[in-house]
Enzyme design. Structure first.
Site, mmCIF file in Angstrom:
data_model
loop_
_atom_site.group_PDB
_atom_site.id
_atom_site.type_symbol
_atom_site.label_atom_id
_atom_site.label_comp_id
_atom_site.label_asym_id
_atom_site.label_seq_id
_atom_site.Cartn_x
_atom_site.Cartn_y
_atom_site.Cartn_z
ATOM 1 N N HIS A 78 41.382 38.903 53.392
ATOM 2 C CA HIS A 78 42.934 39.798 52.613
ATOM 3 C C HIS A 78 43.322 41.057 53.645
ATOM 4 C CE1 HIS A 78 46.423 40.755 50.460
ATOM 5 N NE2 HIS A 78 46.066 39.368 49.860
ATOM 6 N N LYS A 96 45.659 38.783 43.228
ATOM 7 C CA LYS A 96 44.537 40.267 42.817
ATOM 8 C C LYS A 96 43.774 40.854 41.441
ATOM 9 C CE LYS A 96 48.246 40.754 46.866
ATOM 10 N NZ LYS A 96 48.738 41.542 47.483
ATOM 11 N N ASN A 103 47.625 35.217 44.532
ATOM 12 C CA ASN A 103 46.786 36.042 44.842
ATOM 13 C C ASN A 103 47.067 36.468 43.878
ATOM 14 O OD1 ASN A 103 44.462 36.995 45.547
ATOM 15 N ND2 ASN A 103 45.186 38.167 47.478
ATOM 16 N N GLY A 119 53.745 43.427 49.511
ATOM 17 C CA GLY A 119 54.309 44.352 48.179
ATOM 18 C C GLY A 119 55.105 45.833 48.268
ATOM 19 N N GLU A 173 43.754 43.281 52.453
ATOM 20 C CA GLU A 173 43.152 44.582 51.264
ATOM 21 C C GLU A 173 41.549 44.971 51.534
ATOM 22 O OE1 GLU A 173 45.147 43.338 47.653
ATOM 23 O OE2 GLU A 173 46.963 43.999 49.078
ATOM 24 N N GLU A 192 50.081 37.630 57.315
ATOM 25 C CA GLU A 192 50.617 38.212 56.167
ATOM 26 C C GLU A 192 50.581 39.295 56.776
ATOM 27 O OE1 GLU A 192 49.689 37.163 51.647
ATOM 28 O OE2 GLU A 192 47.750 38.628 52.502
ATOM 29 N N SER A 235 55.791 39.494 50.003
ATOM 30 C CA SER A 235 56.921 39.997 49.197
ATOM 31 C C SER A 235 57.713 38.756 49.531
ATOM 32 C CB SER A 235 58.404 40.775 49.735
ATOM 33 O OG SER A 235 57.068 42.128 50.124
HETATM 34 P P1 13P Z 1 52.795 40.182 47.617
HETATM 35 O O1 13P Z 1 53.259 38.921 47.513
HETATM 36 O O2 13P Z 1 52.573 40.957 46.298
HETATM 37 O O3 13P Z 1 53.619 41.201 48.491
HETATM 38 O O4 13P Z 1 51.853 40.228 48.510
HETATM 39 C C1 13P Z 1 51.424 39.242 49.217
HETATM 40 C C2 13P Z 1 49.651 39.156 49.187
HETATM 41 O O5 13P Z 1 49.396 40.436 49.858
HETATM 42 C C3 13P Z 1 49.096 38.130 49.026
HETATM 43 O O6 13P Z 1 47.744 37.608 49.000
#
Ligand code: 13P
Length: 250
Positions: free
Chosen positions: A97, A12, A10, A173, A99, A167, A213
């Site tokens: 997601h 983003k 992803n 992150g 976010e 997640e 992560s």
């Molecule tokens: P990270 O791998 O940067 O922690 O992000 C995970 C994520 O949100 C994937 O959708």
């Protein structure tokens, strides 16, 4: 029940066109060179790059979008429909997601409507769920995941048209991950929740990815867990070497 793992990147809101195309092409070429790959690979660029990335990878790996609108067309300025995503050459769409749930106030009902649109048009929905740190501290992780499965998964979900991504919000992150025991326990509980919503056969066949992560150094132990069927990777999916190391761990 054997489930074919899926490693999904992803991106983003990262990457300009040339870098994204180069990254996707490198992954696609490495994957195409494998004799008998043991997992599927998916990259999810920002919507504006989906068509170019799909063209660059030429079907060697799958391409997905990071979100969609639930409607097919209409007065929704700035939004993108599933038929458009499909037309651009993608076969997956990430929905729900954290976010989007946080920044755009998406509810389980919104996520469910989007996932319904995805499967209606023959694409696969990657439905994201996961608890916040406060929910974890309150001992509510499994309750939250169960209720998100109940509320976000569309009625027509099958092992082919839906992938679940667990997640934990606090692991995204941050470099922090749950213990492998916690990941396995939550994934097993999610599979039970899927069975309650669908049936045992569907639940046994449905892929549940771990995200938060994931990096080359922890991918192998996470991917070895019985109910973990791949990874949804954020930061580490932006570098070909790191993402490829995670694919190899699978
Ligand atoms: P990270 O791998 O940067 O922690 O992000 C995970 C994520 O949100 C994937 O959708």
């Amino acid at each position: 029940m054997s489930r074919r793992p899926l490693v999904a990147g992803n991106w983003k809101m990262n990457m300009l066109n040339a870098d994204g195309v180069a990254l996707a092409r490198e992954i696609a070429e490495k994957y195409a060179a494998l004799k008998s790959p043991k997992c599927d690979v998916l990259v999810c660029p920002p919507a504006i790059w989906v068509a170019g990335v799909a063209q660059a990878v030429a079907g060697k790996i799958a391409v997905g979008a990071q979100d969609c609108h639930a409607a097919e067309s209409g007065a929704h300025t700035g939004d993108i429909s599933v038929p458009m995503i499909k037309d651009a050459g993608a076969s997956f769409v990430i929905v729900g997601h954290s976010e989007r749930r946080t920044n755009h106030h998406e509810t389980d009902a919104d996520v469910k409507a989007k996932a319904e649109a995805v499967i209606k048009h023959g694409l696969t929905a990657v439905i994201c769920i996961g608890e916040t740190e406060a929910q974890r501290d309150a001992g509510k992780t499994i309750d939250v995941c169960r209720s998100q499965i109940q509320g976000s998964m569309p009625d027509g979900a099958t092992a082919e048209n839906v992938v679940i991504a667990y997640e934990p919000v606090w692991a995204i992150g941050t470099g922090r991950t749950p213990t492998t025991k916690d990941v396995e326990d939550v994934h097993a509980a999610i599979r039970e929740a899927i069975a309650a919503k669908t049936d045992k056969k569907t639940a046994d066949g449905m892929r549940i990815l771990y995200g938060g992560s994931v990096k080359p150094s922890n991918a192998e132990e996470l991917m070895a867990l019985p109910d973990v069927d791949g990874a949804l990777v954020g930061g580490a999916s932006l570098k070909a070497a790191d993402f490829w190391a995670i694919v190899e761990a699978c």
